[in-house]
Design an enzyme around this catalytic site. Sequence first.
Site, PDB file in Angstrom:
ATOM      1  N   TYR A   1      87.802  81.175  42.627  1.00  0.00           N
ATOM      2  CA  TYR A   1      86.431  81.656  42.810  1.00  0.00           C
ATOM      3  C   TYR A   1      86.410  83.153  43.081  1.00  0.00           C
ATOM      4  CZ  TYR A   1      84.327  77.006  42.798  1.00  0.00           C
ATOM      5  OH  TYR A   1      83.879  75.763  42.415  1.00  0.00           O
TER       6      TYR A   1
ATOM      7  N   HIS B   1      77.690  78.058  28.955  1.00  0.00           N
ATOM      8  CA  HIS B   1      79.065  78.201  28.462  1.00  0.00           C
ATOM      9  C   HIS B   1      79.399  77.011  27.561  1.00  0.00           C
ATOM     10  CE1 HIS B   1      83.426  79.551  29.705  1.00  0.00           C
ATOM     11  NE2 HIS B   1      83.270  79.489  28.395  1.00  0.00           N
TER      12      HIS B   1
ATOM     13  N   HIS C   1      73.816  80.096  38.546  1.00  0.00           N
ATOM     14  CA  HIS C   1      75.263  79.911  38.379  1.00  0.00           C
ATOM     15  C   HIS C   1      75.572  78.633  37.601  1.00  0.00           C
ATOM     16  CE1 HIS C   1      79.561  80.150  39.590  1.00  0.00           C
ATOM     17  NE2 HIS C   1      79.463  78.830  39.514  1.00  0.00           N
ATOM     18  N   GLU C   2      75.033  77.514  38.070  1.00  0.00           N
ATOM     19  CA  GLU C   2      75.358  76.241  37.421  1.00  0.00           C
ATOM     20  C   GLU C   2      74.780  76.168  36.012  1.00  0.00           C
ATOM     21  OE1 GLU C   2      77.587  74.456  38.512  1.00  0.00           O
ATOM     22  OE2 GLU C   2      77.702  75.161  40.580  1.00  0.00           O
TER      23      GLU C   2
ATOM     24  N   HIS D   1      77.159  77.697  33.650  1.00  0.00           N
ATOM     25  CA  HIS D   1      78.187  76.792  33.139  1.00  0.00           C
ATOM     26  C   HIS D   1      77.648  75.960  31.973  1.00  0.00           C
ATOM     27  CE1 HIS D   1      81.342  77.585  35.976  1.00  0.00           C
ATOM     28  NE2 HIS D   1      80.652  77.183  37.025  1.00  0.00           N
TER      29      HIS D   1
ATOM     30  N   GLU E   1      85.052  80.298  36.303  1.00  0.00           N
ATOM     31  CA  GLU E   1      83.874  80.652  37.101  1.00  0.00           C
ATOM     32  C   GLU E   1      83.300  82.024  36.738  1.00  0.00           C
ATOM     33  OE1 GLU E   1      82.278  78.678  39.106  1.00  0.00           O
ATOM     34  OE2 GLU E   1      83.731  77.059  38.915  1.00  0.00           O
TER      35      GLU E   1
END
Length: 668
Positions: free
Chosen positions: A602, A468, A461-462, A465, A490
């Site tokens: 979220y 992105h 997940h992180e 980011h 998110e």
Amino acid sequence: MAPTQQSPLNWDLTKDQIEVTYKRLINEKKTLLDTIAALPLTEATFDSVVLPIARLDNETAAEFGVITFVQHVSTDKELRDASTDAEKALVEFEIECGMREDVFKVVDTVYKATDQSKLSPEDARLLEKTHLDFRRNGLALPKDQLAELRTIKKRLSELSIQFSRNLNEADVELLYTREELDGMPDDFIAGLKTKDEDGVTKYVITTQYPDLFPLLTLATREESRKRMAVAGESKCKENVAILEEAIELRQKAAKLLGYPNHAAFVLEVKMAKTPEKALSFLKDLRNRLAPLGQSELDQFRKYKQEDLARQGQAATNVVVESWDYRYYMNKVKEREYNVDDEAIKQYFSMDNVTTGMLSIYQTVLGLKFVEKKGVSQWHEEARLFEVWDGASDTFMGHFYLDLYPRKGKYGHAACFPIRPGSQLSDDTYSTPVAAMVANFSKPTPNTPSLLKHDEVVTYFHELGHVMHHLCSQTRWARFHGTSTENDFVEAPSQMLENWCWEPKVLRGFSSHYQTKEPIPDALLDSLIKSKNACAGLFNLRQLFFGLFDLTVHTQADGKVDTTKLWRQMRQDISLIQPAPNTWPAASFGHIMGGYDAGYYGYLWSQVFSADMFYSRFRKEGVMDPQTGKDYRFKILHPGGSRDGGDLLRDFLGRDPTIDPFLKSLGLE
């Protein structure tokens, strides 16, 4: 805007350098704004007013990012404090800049006189957002109200920084005997420090995540879990007053600006647009999840009743407490799905997961990563990677990985966008830099760092980011990467979590840290089947956070007893009450860290992430390069230069729908 390969950032900083830098940044911008404010209105144009401000922000973004990031990772408390002070000064200065009536007068003239159809789409958006920022900062207010708003905003900045500092510096230590740690694995015990207390060797357990979560999940003694839960939920009592003052001030500011409440002010510029729409979404989802959550709670209660009976204790009117939540969730996975987290993590060493994950991101997104060693870092554990486009071999930027806990470090897992991508004055392109900061279990003398599956998901997940940030390319820094609507930001990372549930993907980077064997099919199958284990209670817990956040930010007067409200809503919505005599809201970092009236995002964005994955990747192939290319260029590449809804429609070919999300939870 061809990116130019740039050197890695310099982290050899001193306290004095940080102070000199932030003061220079303030002086440069003040000088520019003074010049713009002095322009005759007849000379005020997009090129003479809006562009110079945006260009300066582009030019100074890297220095701003570096000196304000240090507080989260440096081992030097003096440097952390200097970084915190710098951020406080810069944020306060930005508040002043955004509330300058003389500058707004010029910007307003430009806004009214400019034919936006003659600007590029991103420039038109820049003008629109710049003007809106001033209006949302109260520049249309009478002078006395504007002065009051300015005072409120400065105080809110101080409160936010102090709240975060208290959380970063707080770390409670508890001492446990080996017997009190029954159920904890040997590698966990081996990584603990010890202290001698009255001739008895005791183990030091902190409230940092690598200690907190395993103990709450695995310790068989309820009293041991309770001590940890109480300690974790009663940190930073001083933050209660800080939070409640901030909530009241936010409400006052919203009223001054003509909004009924702070949530209405915040959501105006998000996808949801209104608190009513966000609340309706959350309440509808709560109604769908409540029966499932209740049945799961009944299962928890049954397990606890059996445990108490085995211990010879009364087993009537059993209450599932907050310190039971993770423990019995793990028991459900073990008993109902035959999932053993401790067995699974033996196959997911940090090195294997990192190598496998980077390979997946390179394949799906068409990238190439090259690790760079022997360069300036803020800590020896931080790793630096270059990012290149896999097809054209064009340089795209850098990212850092800083994955293990240490004293004074940021205590959660997050992506920090240190330098946004943007076009510089000489027409070169400043490439982005991001850091993933996390707190996974450190290696021990006998074992490498081993990740539980939920930690693998967090890692994906992180790092999503980070991707992105690295895959975005915008002209203006303010629109780069994750600078999207908060209730959309998110979704891209949540979508990438789905790779953690794909059997072929997991096999690709699973390897027993001792035998080197891949994860057994039976163990992997059990893990995949457990994806929706306790989905009701898990999502009700997320709903609670979102509803608590919106509730405190829709109070008519802003006055709220956060501890009392937290206890009431936690029990009512999540079905599980917090530990007694605690104040968990004091550790709710999101509500003071930019997600105020936005935590609902979220779950809101989960709808979009599920639609993207199931409607495109699941059908076309999770490793399909063309689908990955569409995702990279239609979702990640524009950053915040377009509305999130438009990006979704480009990628999906239609408006998004909630159906895939509900199906992913087994609700339809």
